[in-house]
Design a protein around this motif. Structure first.
Motif, mmCIF file in Angstrom:
data_model
loop_
_atom_site.group_PDB
_atom_site.id
_atom_site.type_symbol
_atom_site.label_atom_id
_atom_site.label_comp_id
_atom_site.label_asym_id
_atom_site.label_seq_id
_atom_site.Cartn_x
_atom_site.Cartn_y
_atom_site.Cartn_z
ATOM 1 N N UNK A 151 0.837 -1.203 0.000
ATOM 2 C CA UNK A 151 0.000 0.000 0.000
ATOM 3 C C UNK A 151 0.870 1.250 0.000
ATOM 4 N N UNK A 152 1.961 1.234 0.760
ATOM 5 C CA UNK A 152 2.867 2.384 0.784
ATOM 6 C C UNK A 152 3.375 2.704 -0.617
ATOM 7 N N UNK A 153 3.624 1.666 -1.406
ATOM 8 C CA UNK A 153 4.076 1.880 -2.776
ATOM 9 C C UNK A 153 2.978 2.536 -3.621
ATOM 10 N N UNK A 154 1.735 2.081 -3.442
ATOM 11 C CA UNK A 154 0.627 2.675 -4.186
ATOM 12 C C UNK A 154 0.416 4.140 -3.804
ATOM 13 N N UNK A 155 0.651 4.453 -2.545
ATOM 14 C CA UNK A 155 0.438 5.820 -2.061
ATOM 15 C C UNK A 155 1.466 6.804 -2.605
ATOM 16 N N UNK A 156 2.527 6.298 -3.208
ATOM 17 C CA UNK A 156 3.515 7.183 -3.818
ATOM 18 C C UNK A 156 3.022 7.751 -5.145
ATOM 19 N N UNK A 157 1.989 7.142 -5.694
ATOM 20 C CA UNK A 157 1.445 7.607 -6.968
ATOM 21 C C UNK A 157 0.584 8.845 -6.815
ATOM 22 N N UNK A 158 0.121 9.365 -7.935
ATOM 23 C CA UNK A 158 -0.629 10.611 -7.944
ATOM 24 C C UNK A 158 -2.101 10.432 -7.625
ATOM 25 N N UNK A 159 -2.620 9.202 -7.726
ATOM 26 C CA UNK A 159 -4.076 9.020 -7.621
ATOM 27 C C UNK A 159 -4.519 8.436 -6.290
ATOM 28 N N UNK A 160 -3.579 8.007 -5.457
ATOM 29 C CA UNK A 160 -3.915 7.437 -4.148
ATOM 30 C C UNK A 160 -3.624 8.443 -3.044
ATOM 31 N N UNK A 161 -4.471 8.426 -2.009
ATOM 32 C CA UNK A 161 -4.176 9.261 -0.843
ATOM 33 C C UNK A 161 -4.487 8.481 0.433
ATOM 34 N N UNK A 162 -3.838 8.890 1.508
ATOM 35 C CA UNK A 162 -3.938 8.210 2.798
ATOM 36 C C UNK A 162 -4.746 9.041 3.781
ATOM 37 N N UNK A 163 -5.657 8.366 4.507
ATOM 38 C CA UNK A 163 -6.388 8.962 5.627
ATOM 39 C C UNK A 163 -6.201 8.021 6.814
ATOM 40 N N UNK A 164 -6.023 8.570 7.998
ATOM 41 C CA UNK A 164 -5.876 7.724 9.188
ATOM 42 C C UNK A 164 -7.054 7.932 10.134
ATOM 43 N N UNK A 165 -7.383 6.883 10.867
ATOM 44 C CA UNK A 165 -8.403 6.927 11.906
ATOM 45 C C UNK A 165 -7.812 6.357 13.194
ATOM 46 N N UNK A 166 -8.062 7.042 14.297
ATOM 47 C CA UNK A 166 -7.576 6.586 15.607
ATOM 48 C C UNK A 166 -8.547 5.530 16.159
ATOM 49 N N UNK A 167 -8.538 4.386 15.538
ATOM 50 C CA UNK A 167 -9.397 3.288 15.981
ATOM 51 C C UNK A 167 -8.823 1.984 15.453
ATOM 52 N N UNK A 168 -9.549 0.887 15.684
ATOM 53 C CA UNK A 168 -9.078 -0.415 15.265
ATOM 54 C C UNK A 168 -9.603 -0.841 13.908
ATOM 55 N N UNK A 169 -9.498 -2.120 13.655
ATOM 56 C CA UNK A 169 -9.700 -2.675 12.318
ATOM 57 C C UNK A 169 -11.166 -2.708 11.876
ATOM 58 N N UNK A 170 -12.079 -2.468 12.783
ATOM 59 C CA UNK A 170 -13.507 -2.515 12.442
ATOM 60 C C UNK A 170 -14.170 -1.158 12.713
ATOM 61 N N UNK A 171 -13.793 -0.109 11.955
ATOM 62 C CA UNK A 171 -14.279 1.244 12.263
ATOM 63 C C UNK A 171 -15.765 1.444 12.002
ATOM 64 N N UNK A 172 -16.382 0.588 11.191
ATOM 65 C CA UNK A 172 -17.827 0.715 10.975
ATOM 66 C C UNK A 172 -18.606 0.423 12.249
ATOM 67 N N UNK A 173 -17.961 -0.255 13.198
ATOM 68 C CA UNK A 173 -18.553 -0.500 14.515
ATOM 69 C C UNK A 173 -18.023 0.481 15.559
ATOM 70 N N UNK A 174 -16.720 0.690 15.571
ATOM 71 C CA UNK A 174 -16.115 1.483 16.643
ATOM 72 C C UNK A 174 -16.221 2.985 16.412
ATOM 73 N N UNK A 175 -16.153 3.440 15.153
ATOM 74 C CA UNK A 175 -16.188 4.872 14.852
ATOM 75 C C UNK A 175 -17.007 5.118 13.586
ATOM 76 N N UNK A 176 -18.285 4.742 13.575
ATOM 77 C CA UNK A 176 -19.045 4.820 12.327
ATOM 78 C C UNK A 176 -19.210 6.230 11.779
ATOM 79 N N UNK A 177 -19.398 7.218 12.649
ATOM 80 C CA UNK A 177 -19.591 8.579 12.146
ATOM 81 C C UNK A 177 -18.292 9.131 11.560
ATOM 82 N N UNK A 178 -17.170 8.822 12.209
ATOM 83 C CA UNK A 178 -15.884 9.262 11.665
ATOM 84 C C UNK A 178 -15.599 8.581 10.332
ATOM 85 N N UNK A 179 -15.938 7.311 10.229
ATOM 86 C CA UNK A 179 -15.745 6.620 8.953
ATOM 87 C C UNK A 179 -16.648 7.217 7.883
#
Length: 234
Positions: free
Chosen positions: A194-222
């Motif tokens: 994924x880090x390699x893909x993010x070096x391209x012009x069309x991919x971007x990274x967003x981070x969330x301060x939560x775990x692997x199931x954000x649709x349960x833990x942080x649904x509004x932020x997701x």
């Protein structure tokens, strides 16, 4: 109007997106949570990885959706990445939520060099299905006891063939317009692929301060992240 097609990861179905949908729809968009073949209310349907790719393509084409944001969580990033290429100009963006990404000729378990044998053994020991995790496996992922209970009670065994069949890509994945959502409790950095893909012009990274199931833990932020990917951030 953006049309979100939402696909949850292993063991889950459309029900996993319940708490994300209201914010997407309140913002004036359409949302289509999708259960893949062989899972949840579609248990018993035959399924391979290419079946799951076709499930997604069929949902888009059957509904004649355009301006589509395809969302793949965890395992579902593999069929979503392939489907994103196949729906052509209907695609607005792909969003990979703490997800695996497809590699041409490689499978889901190909990306598990340390755990491949254990996944394949679990599939063999459970009649061709990958059994869902136990409640304690969700510890440290920012989930409440109630959220863990909901995931565990709704999860169903995952068809093993979908995890061992190879992906088929028509062109490099870095050509997709894509957002990668990294959930930091599940690891501070995306994998090398994924880090390699993010070096391209069309991919971007967003981070969330939560775990692997954000649709349960942080649904509004997701939901906010998904709206941002659609160009409707708040």
């Amino acid at each position: 109007m953006t049309h979100f097609v939402l696909v949850a990861g292993a063991w889950l179905g459309s029900w996993a997106w319940r708490d994300v949908l209201p914010d997407l729809r309140a913002a004036g968009h359409d949302a289509h949570p999708l259960t893949l073949s062989g899972l949840s209310d579609r248990q018993g349907e035959p399924a391979g990885q290419q079946t799951h790719v076709q499930d997604i393509v069929d949902e888009v084409e059957r509904r004649d959706l355009r301006d589509v944001v395809l969302v793949g969580h965890s395992y579902a990033g593999i069929p979503v990445g392939q489907a994103a290429q196949r729906i052509g100009e209907r695609l607005a963006r792909a969003v990979f939520v703490d997800a695996n990404v497809p590699h041409d000729g490689e499978s889901f378990v190909s990306g598990w060099p340390d755990g491949r044998a254990s996944v394949e053994a679990a599939i063999a020991d459970h009649g061709g299905f990958w059994p869902p995790p136990a409640a304690e496996d969700y510890d440290g992922q920012g989930l409440t006891g109630g959220q863990i209970a909901r995931i565990v009670s709704g999860s169903t065994p995952h068809p093993g063939t979908t995890l061992t069949e190879p992906a088929v890509l028509a062109r490099p994945l870095d050509e997709l317009p894509a957002t990668y959502v990294k959930c930091l409790l599940d690891g501070p950095e995306p994998g090398d692929d994924v880090a390699s893909l993010l070096k391209g012009e069309t991919w971007r990274l967003v981070t969330l301060e939560t775990g692997h199931w954000p649709m349960f833990s942080r649904p509004r932020d997701l939901a906010d992240v998904l709206l941002g990917a659609a160009g409707d951030g708040r």
